[in-house]
Scaffold this active site. Structure first.
Site, short mmCIF file in Angstrom:
data_model
loop_
_atom_site.label_atom_id
_atom_site.label_comp_id
_atom_site.label_asym_id
_atom_site.label_seq_id
_atom_site.Cartn_x
_atom_site.Cartn_y
_atom_site.Cartn_z
N THR A 132 0.81 -1.36 0.05
CA THR A 132 -0.14 0.07 -0.07
C THR A 132 0.76 1.41 0.09
OG1 THR A 132 -0.98 1.38 1.83
CG2 THR A 132 -0.43 -0.16 2.51
N TYR A 175 -2.20 -0.62 11.01
CA TYR A 175 -2.13 -0.91 9.49
C TYR A 175 -0.83 -0.18 8.51
CZ TYR A 175 -3.99 -1.57 4.60
OH TYR A 175 -3.35 -1.77 2.99
N1 LIG Z 1 -8.21 -1.73 -2.48
C1 LIG Z 1 -7.98 -0.74 -2.09
O1 LIG Z 1 -7.75 -0.10 -2.33
C2 LIG Z 1 -6.08 -1.68 -1.62
C3 LIG Z 1 -4.75 0.00 -2.03
C4 LIG Z 1 -4.15 -1.02 -1.30
C5 LIG Z 1 -4.04 -1.94 -0.88
N2 LIG Z 1 -4.87 -2.78 -0.89
C6 LIG Z 1 -3.96 -4.29 -0.69
O2 LIG Z 1 -4.43 -5.01 -0.99
C7 LIG Z 1 -5.07 -6.42 -1.03
C8 LIG Z 1 -6.66 -6.55 -1.10
O3 LIG Z 1 -7.39 -5.40 -1.38
P1 LIG Z 1 -8.83 -5.47 -1.64
O4 LIG Z 1 -8.90 -4.54 -1.47
O5 LIG Z 1 -9.28 -6.76 -2.75
O6 LIG Z 1 -9.34 -5.94 0.09
P2 LIG Z 1 -10.38 -7.48 0.38
O7 LIG Z 1 -11.17 -7.11 1.39
O8 LIG Z 1 -11.65 -7.13 -0.41
O9 LIG Z 1 -9.99 -9.06 0.30
C9 LIG Z 1 -8.81 -9.54 1.05
C10 LIG Z 1 -9.86 -10.68 1.10
O10 LIG Z 1 -8.45 -11.53 2.04
C11 LIG Z 1 -9.53 -12.47 3.10
N3 LIG Z 1 -8.98 -12.30 4.87
C12 LIG Z 1 -8.95 -11.52 5.12
N4 LIG Z 1 -7.96 -12.00 5.85
C13 LIG Z 1 -7.84 -13.06 5.74
C14 LIG Z 1 -7.37 -14.19 6.82
N5 LIG Z 1 -6.91 -14.06 8.02
N6 LIG Z 1 -6.92 -15.06 6.23
C15 LIG Z 1 -7.30 -15.67 4.63
N7 LIG Z 1 -8.26 -14.59 4.12
C16 LIG Z 1 -8.16 -13.51 4.84
C17 LIG Z 1 -10.62 -11.75 2.74
O11 LIG Z 1 -11.57 -12.71 2.69
C18 LIG Z 1 -10.66 -11.14 1.78
O12 LIG Z 1 -11.73 -11.89 1.12
C19 LIG Z 1 -5.23 -6.42 0.05
O13 LIG Z 1 -3.42 -6.76 0.85
C20 LIG Z 1 -4.79 -4.76 1.11
O14 LIG Z 1 -4.30 -4.33 2.23
C21 LIG Z 1 -5.84 -2.34 -1.40
#
Ligand SMILES: NC(=O)c1ccc[n+]([C@@H]2O[C@H](COP(=O)([O-])OP(=O)(O)OC[C@H]3O[C@@H](n4cnc5c(N)ncnc54)[C@H](O)[C@@H]3O)[C@@H](O)[C@H]2O)c1
Length: 357
Positions: A132, A175
């Protein structure tokens, strides 16, 4: 759901967090090109089981699923055994939640990632990690001035190109610390063990299959709130600027990194919409009001801890390494998400459904 669903004939790519927003779009893209995928997810994010059902309906036996928590090292290691490569996207994703429960945040984001790395080290397979822009902290060194509805960086180079990877790490909030430490571990496994790993430091990604809330996924949260006639709380003055990136462009970058992982291993790249897709919260809300024809009820609250007044990713390193470029202009992309939400009333909160015919 437990145990593998579907039988895979050739070695799959594992998408950890594959039921989530970005993970399900990535999984769909891989499966659509005939690449078998193993989704590993504990389904802890509310609503993501709908993404998994959609993937299973669309792709059938090419998809395999293991309901595993990445904190459970032995189950995770066993589940990953057939994988030929790993995309690691599972996380505790919200700064707000990390301030409420920093222990869970640490366990999932840092220890969970460590478990992924250790399994990958045993298997000798590549790991691409979803990091991130929060690893750069609140960026007090970037001086900004105020315009009517947005902040503008004073430095010309940042105005033109955004914030590059070399700005330096400055972890802030639990975070930021847990994701930042995981980001560094992933890079170190290339240095210490020669594992082909790479890191994508993402700005705000948006698009279909996003269950955005006030805590994370704010573009979808704004749209869902407006479509359901609910008020939106703006933290700070709303002049904060972000570069937003449509998920199809993010998926292309993830796949590009895997295809060139031997060339880019041990490196971190910014991934965002860049200066062409930079927009302030206020401008986005005006656009959404115009696009949907709905009135928006705003509430205001104090700026959140660690919030950056300006973050626009300089993505030139990624562009040079992969030939990647963001393809979807932000207005078009936001319209695409609005249309998707309108077509999928089930993804809106119950009270919203009656507003969206
Ligand atoms: N969406 C954004 O804008 C954004 C920006 C920066 C970073 N990120 C990073 O990208 C990644 C995906 O983000 P997203 O928006 O798709 O989030 P999301 O919450 O839709 O997807 C994350 C998935 O991880 C699963 N999960 C959570 N804890 C878990 C665990 N302990 N064991 C197994 N599965 C678990 C959740 O059920 C979910 O399906 C994350 O690592 C997030 O930090 C996202």
């Amino acid at each position: 759901m437990s145990g593998p669903r579907g039988k895979l004939r050739k070695a799959p790519v594992a998408v950890i967090g594959g039921s989530g927003f970005i993970g399900s779009n990535l999984t769909d893209s891989l499966l659509s090109d005939g690449e078998p995928v193993l989704v590993i997810d504990n389904l802890s994010r509310p609503g993501v089981e709908q993404n998994l059902e959609w993937l299973a309906r669309k792709h059938g036996f090419h998809l395999s699923v293991e309901t595993v928590d990445i904190r459970d090292r032995s189950s995770l290691t066993a589940a990953l055994a057939p994988a030929k490569a790993i995309f690691h996207l599972a996380a505790q994703t919200a700064v707000t939640t990390s301030l409420v429960d920093p222990t869970a945040d640490l366990d999932i984001n840092l220890k969970g990632t460590f478990n992924v790395l250790e399994a990958a080290r045993q298997l000798g397979v590549p790991v691409i990690f979803a990091s991130t822009n929060k690893v750069y902290g609140s960026l007090p060194q970037i001086a900004v001035r105020e315009a009517d509805d947005h902040y503008i960086p004073c430095e010309e180079g940042i105005r033109a190109n955004g914030v590059a990877e070399m700005i330096g790490l400055d972890f802030c909030t639990p975070y930021g610390c847990s994701k930042g430490a995981a980001d560094q571990y992933v890079l170190d496994y290339a240095k210490s063990f020669g594992l082909p790993t790479a890191v994508l430091r993402m700005s705000c990604i948006y698009g279909p299959r996003q269950f955005g809330t006030e805590d994370q996924g704010w573009v979808a949260h704004f749209l869902i709130s407006v479509l359901s006639g609910r008020p939106i709380t703006i933290y700070g003055d709303g002049k904060q600027v972000r570069d937003i990136l449509h998920v199809s462009d993010a998926v292309a970058a993830y796949r590009g990194v895997l295809s060139k992982v031997e060339d880019v291993k041990g490196q971190a790249f910014n991934l965002g919409g860049g200066p062409r897709n930079a927009v302030s919260l206020r401008s986005l809300l005006s656009e959404i009001a115009a696009m949907t024809g709905r009135d928006i009820v705003l509430r205001h609250d104090q700026q959140r801890t660690g919030d950056q007044p300006f973050f626009v990713a300089d993505t030139r390193k990624l562009e040079a390494a992969l030939g990647w470029r963001a393809q979807v202009p932000w207005r078009e992309g936001v319209c695409d998400l609005a249309n998707w939400l309108l077509r999928h009333r089930l993804h809106l909160p119950a009270e919203a459904a009656r507003y969206v015919a």
